[in-house]
Design an enzyme around this catalytic site. Structure first.
Site, short mmCIF file in Angstrom:
data_model
loop_
_atom_site.label_atom_id
_atom_site.label_comp_id
_atom_site.label_asym_id
_atom_site.label_seq_id
_atom_site.Cartn_x
_atom_site.Cartn_y
_atom_site.Cartn_z
CG HIS A 41 -3.93 -0.75 -6.59
ND1 HIS A 41 -4.23 -0.12 -5.40
CD2 HIS A 41 -3.89 -2.09 -6.28
CE1 HIS A 41 -4.37 -1.02 -4.43
NE2 HIS A 41 -4.18 -2.22 -4.95
CD GLU A 56 -3.38 3.32 -5.16
OE1 GLU A 56 -4.39 2.69 -5.52
OE2 GLU A 56 -2.45 2.81 -4.55
NE ARG A 63 -4.30 -1.38 0.17
CZ ARG A 63 -4.43 -2.45 -0.62
NH1 ARG A 63 -3.46 -2.78 -1.46
NH2 ARG A 63 -5.51 -3.18 -0.56
#
Ligand code: NDP
Ligand code: 7N6
Length: 310
Positions: free
Chosen positions: A276, A257, A228
């Protein structure tokens, strides 16, 4: 306590079409229903499969299954207090993330990221003689040795790398020559050509890699983050990259993000940015269906939930 009605929250569409999961669950006795972002329809369900968290889940549904391994966005204390069970999807990402991270290392060592960029300019630019290297014989330190970490370690070992790793409870792990305790993080990462982060984001791991850790890394080392964004102090990382304190990075996750347009990370030659997507695969919904079926069965048999977080 049977699961009579199982909801699929529309937020799963971030990862796969919701109707694929609905179809994959059609053999359950439970009625499976696509719920939009509608508190009333969620409240009519005994369990809910979701990507996002919504405050209205609490008090409305007894069991939430998140389609991610990471559960840092869910308010665990509130779930605990209000008697909501949360299960996660750890266990399914070893192959996908293992392959992605192997790909990052191969790309950086064999310079594929540069060649792909040059190709679009029709530029036949051979690398400097001393730029390319092989990952065979190089060292990798995997910080976190769960599903992701093991998937990476196994592959790196098979490709001839020297693999070490870090976990809270050190114990032998297949493919890993030396397993360090988290107190020895600096020693573990100091000698590694690649450092791959695969820990969950918790109070303990927030900013785990900051200025001191980046300084402890070798100046020709690469940082890989598939955990993360919050596990890395991103400003410190940008500084370290700008000052050539490390060689580069491969990053799938970010403090914010999507990665904002103005981030300097986008433009750095030795940085690979992926959206991601390290765990993405067209079979994702099948893996989720299997986890959900398992837990519906367990609830029906009165057994403990698999992958229970709270
Ligand atoms: P696991 O629970 O299987 O593994 C987590 C590992 O991290 C364990 O080995 C654990 O140690 C270790 N760990 C936890 N806290 C610490 C700490 N403070 N110091 C050192 N080690 C620690 O999780 P997964 O491998 O399935 O997933 C890990 C994380 O990766 C997820 O939480 C998620 O945030 C992220 N993820 C990202 C994906 C992506 O798309 N980029 C895909 C999937 C996951 P121990 O074994 O000793 O308990
Ligand atoms: C979905 C990403 C996780 O925590 O972030 C990942 O499981 C999933 C492709």
């Amino acid at each position: 306590d049977d699961v009579q009605r199982l909801g699929v929250h529309e937020s799963v569409s971030a990862v796969f079409p919701p109707d694929r999961l609905e179809a994959a669950l059609s053999e359950l006795d439970a009625e499976v229903e696509l719920v939009g972002d509608d508190p009333d329809r969620a409240a009519a369900c005994d369990g809910l499969v979701t990507f996002a968290h919504r405050d209205y889940f609490v008090g409305a549904v007894e069991w939430i299954h998140t389609i991610q391994a990471g559960y840092d966005r869910f308010p665990l204390d509130t779930f605990e207090r209000e008697g909501v069970s949360l299960t996660n999807s750890t266990g399914i990402h070893g192959d996908s993330v293992g392959e992605t991270v192997t790909g990052y290392m191969l790309a950086l060592a064999r310079r594929l990221h540069t060649f792909i960029e040059n190709q679009h300019e029709r530029a036949w630019d051979r690398p400097e003689w001393d730029e390319p290297f092989t990952i065979a014989g190089e060292s990798l330190c995997v910080v976190g040795l769960g599903t992701l970490g093991r998937g990476i370690a196994e592959r790196a070992d098979a490709l001839g790398m020297n693999v070490s790793g870090v976990k809270r409870t050190p114990e032998p792990v297949p493919g890993v020559e030396h397993v360090y305790a988290n107190d020895d993080l600096h020693d573990a990462i100091a000698g590694a050509k690649f450092v791959a982060l695969t820990v969950p984001l918790t109070e303990e791991t927030r900013d785990l890699v900051g200025e001191p850790e980046l300084a402890a890394m070798a100046d020709d080392a690469y940082l890989i983050n598939v955990a993360r964004g919050g596990v890395v102090d991103q400003d410190a990382l940008v500084d370290a990259l700008e000052r050539d304190e490390i060689a580069g990075a491969a990053l799938d996750v970010f403090e914010q993000e999507p990665l904002p347009d103005e981030s300097p990370l986008w433009d750095m030659d030795e940085v690979i940015v992926t959206p991601h997507a390290a765990a993405a695969t067209r079979d994702y919904f099948r893996e989720i269906a299997e986890l959900v079926r398992e837990n519906v069965g367990r609830i029906e048999r009165g057994e403990a939930l698999h992958n229970r977080v709270v």
